[in-house]
Every structure is written in structure tokens, then in C-alpha cells.
Design a protein around this motif. Structure first.
Motif, PDB file in Angstrom:
ATOM      1  N   ALA A   6      29.198  46.934  51.024  1.00 34.04           N
ATOM      2  CA  ALA A   6      30.621  46.855  50.703  1.00 34.04           C
ATOM      3  C   ALA A   6      31.029  45.503  50.138  1.00 34.04           C
ATOM      4  CB  ALA A   6      31.446  47.159  51.956  1.00 34.04           C
ATOM      5  N   LEU A   8      31.925  42.404  47.750  1.00 33.27           N
ATOM      6  CA  LEU A   8      32.641  42.401  46.472  1.00 33.27           C
ATOM      7  C   LEU A   8      31.650  42.403  45.307  1.00 33.27           C
ATOM      8  CD1 LEU A   8      35.546  42.144  45.297  1.00 33.27           C
ATOM      9  CD2 LEU A   8      35.158  39.682  45.234  1.00 33.27           C
ATOM     10  N   TRP A  58      40.712  55.407  29.679  1.00 32.23           N
ATOM     11  CA  TRP A  58      40.500  55.659  31.107  1.00 32.23           C
ATOM     12  C   TRP A  58      39.651  56.901  31.341  1.00 32.23           C
ATOM     13  CZ3 TRP A  58      41.565  51.150  32.438  1.00 32.23           C
ATOM     14  CH2 TRP A  58      42.717  50.490  32.007  1.00 32.23           C
TER      15      TRP A  58
ATOM     16  N   ALA B 169      45.937  49.160  35.693  1.00 35.14           N
ATOM     17  CA  ALA B 169      44.498  49.000  35.868  1.00 35.14           C
ATOM     18  C   ALA B 169      44.020  47.726  35.183  1.00 35.14           C
ATOM     19  CB  ALA B 169      43.773  50.220  35.294  1.00 35.14           C
ATOM     20  N   ALA B 189      38.685  35.288  43.790  1.00 36.24           N
ATOM     21  CA  ALA B 189      37.659  36.296  43.537  1.00 36.24           C
ATOM     22  C   ALA B 189      38.234  37.343  42.587  1.00 36.24           C
ATOM     23  CB  ALA B 189      37.242  36.962  44.848  1.00 36.24           C
ATOM     24  N   ASP B 190      37.409  37.791  41.621  1.00 39.58           N
ATOM     25  CA  ASP B 190      37.856  38.836  40.702  1.00 39.58           C
ATOM     26  C   ASP B 190      37.732  40.199  41.374  1.00 39.58           C
ATOM     27  OD1 ASP B 190      38.520  37.129  38.712  1.00 39.58           O
ATOM     28  OD2 ASP B 190      36.670  37.381  37.556  1.00 39.58           O
ATOM     29  N   VAL B 191      38.855  40.891  41.476  1.00 38.23           N
ATOM     30  CA  VAL B 191      38.875  42.224  42.070  1.00 38.23           C
ATOM     31  C   VAL B 191      39.255  43.217  40.977  1.00 38.23           C
ATOM     32  CG1 VAL B 191      40.000  43.726  43.762  1.00 38.23           C
ATOM     33  CG2 VAL B 191      39.512  41.327  44.334  1.00 38.23           C
ATOM     34  N   LEU B 214      35.099  39.137  51.764  1.00 40.38           N
ATOM     35  CA  LEU B 214      35.804  40.343  51.327  1.00 40.38           C
ATOM     36  C   LEU B 214      34.826  41.512  51.300  1.00 40.38           C
ATOM     37  CD1 LEU B 214      37.906  39.015  48.294  1.00 40.38           C
ATOM     38  CD2 LEU B 214      38.650  39.336  50.666  1.00 40.38           C
ATOM     39  N   ALA B 215      35.304  42.677  51.725  1.00 40.01           N
ATOM     40  CA  ALA B 215      34.553  43.918  51.562  1.00 40.01           C
ATOM     41  C   ALA B 215      35.424  44.860  50.745  1.00 40.01           C
ATOM     42  CB  ALA B 215      34.214  44.536  52.910  1.00 40.01           C
ATOM     43  N   VAL B 216      34.789  45.731  49.982  1.00 46.70           N
ATOM     44  CA  VAL B 216      35.542  46.606  49.078  1.00 46.70           C
ATOM     45  C   VAL B 216      35.112  48.055  49.255  1.00 46.70           C
ATOM     46  CG1 VAL B 216      36.111  47.110  46.669  1.00 46.70           C
ATOM     47  CG2 VAL B 216      35.742  44.748  47.384  1.00 46.70           C
TER      48      VAL B 216
END
Lengths: 166, 276
Positions: A6, A8, A58, B169, B189-191, B214-216
């Protein structure tokens, strides 16, 4: 139960490869493509110039394993006159279409069917479907013109399927 | 008891799916994911007494798992435990509603003690071109602000709270700072806020131990589609053109345009003259 890292950036999927050019040699169509989103009304945004087509950024591109790549262009414009996609209704089953990416890779398609459909009755979820078999959908306007609103009442929708690599 | 052993993506991970957890999704099933966000400890996860996640490591997301609606008891134990009788966390009850989408997170509370939180994920449909960003505070740290482009987009978020945003987006450069400050404790951080997806970002770890991270988690398929393709405005190929083939109103429009252009030309000439 599937497990995934998980952290980033770990789950980043391969980015969609944008198409930059679509050609229909037998109809003399050779048109560049801009990646577009939606306009203020929620419709697909299209460049003013009918010599630049709009790819719905998209949705899928021809190099995604599934779903419909949608590329649309104006049939005409008061400023620029007739667009190249005005020749789309002349496509027939088997007409070849090729789509090129910025890095030079080419995806070949052949037309399956050409439809003229009234805009009110079109299932846009089906047109812009991100799942199911990989396919190419070219769209322009056609049919009757509404002289009060300045818009066509129908869309010309060309559906094409990938040509197996030789 | 029917037990299926599957190889996991994480090295060495084995997942045992007990009989309590049917493999096939059915209409109305809830969707459950599990995030391990307690630093430094490998655990086992028991659901209703059955070992469901074996040797589950920090920073790993498991799921989604389709489960019939109902309440499930979850216990998290040390990875060498023989059963669920001496849990590190729980047992806690997870009430899962039909068609609900959930993430259960094992994490530290604000003071640094292990705990677990069940979050409900927002899977409502997004407008075309939009993405959803969910931010969850699961770290042993005081309340925080989340800054994007120098401005706070989330203010005063405390453990185990969450904040949900809808954004065009794209990629957001995000920084986490103590509330009311701009000095980063995480980031920048780039998210990636993906179109048609709920991107869920978890701040986890411990400020005191210097291991904040961070976790995503991403839930896709929430997109909607353009509502039309307005691809013509001149009527040049109309099948209902006036009988003479040259639409009168287009002629009129061109005359108007020509008139405007002429007027502009006149203005320029006037200006030029004035310049002399």
C-alpha cells in the motif's frame, strides 16, 4: 484474499498511452488528436478546429486491453468549413483505420459497423464503455440540423475492432 | 472445514480462506479490505475465529473480500499465536451492510496504542473528469492539516478521523503538517487523484518514533461518462438543408462575420490613420 503493497506509488498502474493521430486511408482522413475531458455541459470537449480530433482522455486508448477508445471530431464549423470526419459515413464494414501514439506505435482496426443515431437515444455509457472487448469508436455529427439551436440532431458512430497482428 | 491456500503477492505471504468466508461474490455482498498500519509488528488476523490473514506485514493492504452482510468479529494477534484467544487488538465487531464498501485499519491511536477502525468508503458515482480524495489520520500524532499547493485543503484532522474531497483528476503535491502550521511532518508527496476513482490516503506510523508514512488504497469504477458529443455547428452536411442546398442562415452568419471583420478592419485603419 489478494495482498498488495500500500505504499505511495507502489500500486501505480501503467499510464494510458495517448493516441496522437488517426488515419482512414481509403477516405483520405489523416487527422491529429488532442487529449480532452468534458466541457461545461458535461459533453465531450472538442477542439474548435475540425482538423484536430478529440480523444476522451479518461477512457481507454488502443493500447489498453479492453474498452472503447473514443475519438471524435467536428463534421463542420462556421469558421473552418467542412471537417475530415464528414467523410466517415462513407466507411463500410472492413474499412481500415490506424491509430498512432506519440512514440510511433500503431494500432490497426477495421470497421464493423457505421451508425447514424439520434442524440437523444444514444446510450453514452455504452459508447464510452471502459470494459468489454477492445474497440475503436469514431464519432462526428450528421443527419438533420436543428437551425434553432445550431446543432445536428444525430451522431455518426463508427465502430471498429482490432485487426489481428499479421 | 474447507480451507483454500492461495499464494499472496507479498513474499512468503500465505492466505488461508476459511469456510466462514465464501470465495464467490454474490449480489448484495459487502466489500471489505484490511490495511495493516501498525509499525514494526507482523500479525495474524482472525475473522469469526478462523485464521484469515497469516503473517500480515505493516504497510500491506489485503482485499477486497466479498462478504455477505452481517457482523463479523475480528481479532488481531501476534504472528506466532496458535489461535485468537489472546489478541493484540480486539476482538472488534465489524457491522457490514449489504453492498457497503469498507476498510478495516489496524493502526495506532493518537497516543500510540494499537487499535482498529472500520471506515466506510465513499463509492458514489463521480462526475466525468473528477476524482475523489479521502484522507484518513491513523497515526500516533496530534491533529494535522493537509496542504496542497501551500494551502490547507484539510484542516484539523485528528486520529481516527477522515476527510473526503472531490477534485479534478490529476496529481496533487500534498504535505501533512501539524494543525495551524506548514512545516511538513510528511511530504511533500505526489498523490495521483485518478479520474473516476476514490483514492484513499492513510497517514500512519508514529511522530515520536519518526516513522510516519503514507499508505494508499484505490477504488476505481466510480466514473460517469460524457453526456454527448457536439461535433458540428454549421449544418454543411445536414440532410434537411433548404431546397437550394446553400443554407440561407449560414450565408447570413457569414455575412455577419464578414461585417464584424470589416468593422474591425475599419477600426484598425482609423487607428493607423490616427497614428500618422
Amino acid at each position: 484474499m489478494p495482498l498488495s503493497d500500500a505504499s505511495l506509488g507502489a500500486a501505480a498502474t501503467a499510464p494510458t498511452v495517448p493516441p496522437v493521430r488517426v488515419e482512414v486511408p481509403s477516405l483520405g482522413i489523416d487527422i491529429s488528436i488532442a487529449a480532452e475531458s468534458v466541457d461545461d455541459t458535461g459533453a465531450l470537449a472538442l477542439p474548435e478546429n475540425p482538423d484536430v480530433a478529440s480523444w476522451y482522455r479518461w477512457g481507454p486508448s488502443p493500447w489498453n486491453p479492453e474498452g472503447a477508445t473514443v475519438i471524435a471530431s467536428h463534421v463542420d464549423s462556421l469558421e473552418y468549413g467542412l471537417g475530415q470526419f464528414a467523410r466517415l459515413p462513407d466507411a463500410t464494414a472492413g474499412t481500415r483505420i490506424s491509430v498512432t501514439a506519440a512514440d510511433g506505435r500503431v494500432a490497426d482496426f477495421e470497421v464493423q459497423h457505421v451508425d447514424l443515431a439520434e442524440k437523444d437515444g444514444i446510450d453514452w455509457g455504452q459508447v464510452f464503455d471502459r470494459e468489454g472487448p477492445a474497440r475503436l469508436v469514431l464519432i462526428t455529427c450528421g443527419g438533420e440540423f436543428d437551425y434553432d439551436t445550431g446543432h445536428y440532431r444525430s451522431n455518426v458512430i463508427v465502430t471498429a475492432v482490432p485487426v489481428p497482428a499479421a | 472445514m474447507r480451507t483454500t491456500i492461495l499464494a499472496g503477492i507479498a513474499a512468503g505471504a500465505l492466505i488461508a480462506t476459511g469456510a466462514a468466508l465464501p470465495a464467490a461474490a454474490a449480489d448484495g455482498d459487502a466489500s471489505l479490505s484490511v490495511l495493516h498500519a501498525v509499525p514494526g509488528v507482523t500479525v495474524d488476523v482472525y475473522v469469526d475465529g478462523a485464521l484469515t490473514l497469516d503473517d500480515f506485514t505493516p504497510g500491506t493492504l489485503a482485499g477486497p473480500l466479498a462478504l455477505p452482510a452481517g457482523s463479523y468479529s475480528v481479532a488481531i494477534t501476534a504472528s506466532d499465536a496458535a489461535d485468537a484467544s489472546a489478541p493484540l487488538i480486539g476482538p472488534i465487531d465489524l457491522p457490514l451492510a449489504a453492498n457497503g464498501n469498507y476498510t478495516a485499519v489496524a493502526h495506532l491511536d493518537a497516543a500510540g496504542a494499537p487499535t482498529a477502525t472500520l471506515y466506510t468508503n465513499d463509492t458514489s458515482t463521480l462526475a466525468a473528469g473528477q476524482g475523489r480524495l479521502t484522507v484518513r489520520h491513523d497515526a500516533a500524532a496530534p491533529a494535522v492539516d493537509v496542504l496542497a499547493g501551500g494551502a490547507a485543503v484539510v484542516s484539523n484532522l485528528s486520529n481516527p478521523g477522515e476527510s473526503v474531497l472531490t477534485l479534478p483528476a490529476g496529481t496533487v503535491s500534498a504535505t501533512v503538517a501539524a494543525t495551524g502550521t506548514t512545516d511538513p511532518v510528511i511530504g511533500p508527496a505526489d498523490v495521483t487523484v485518478a479520474e473516476g476513482s476514490n483514492t484513499i490516503v492513510y497517514a500512519w506510523g508514529s511522530l515520536a518514533d519518526g516513522n510516519l508514512a503514507l499508505a494508499v488504497q484505490t477504488i476505481d469504477g466510480l466514473h460517469s461518462n460524457p453526456g454527448g458529443v457536439p461535433a458540428g455547428s454549421a449544418g454543411l452536411v445536414a440532410t434537411n438543408q433548404p431546397a437550394d442546398g446553400a443554407p440561407l442562415w449560414i450565408g447570413a452568419a457569414f455575412l455577419v462575420l464578414a461585417g464584424l471583420a470589416g468593422a474591425a478592419l475599419l477600426r484598425r485603419r482609423t487607428t493607423a490613420k490616427a497614428g500618422l
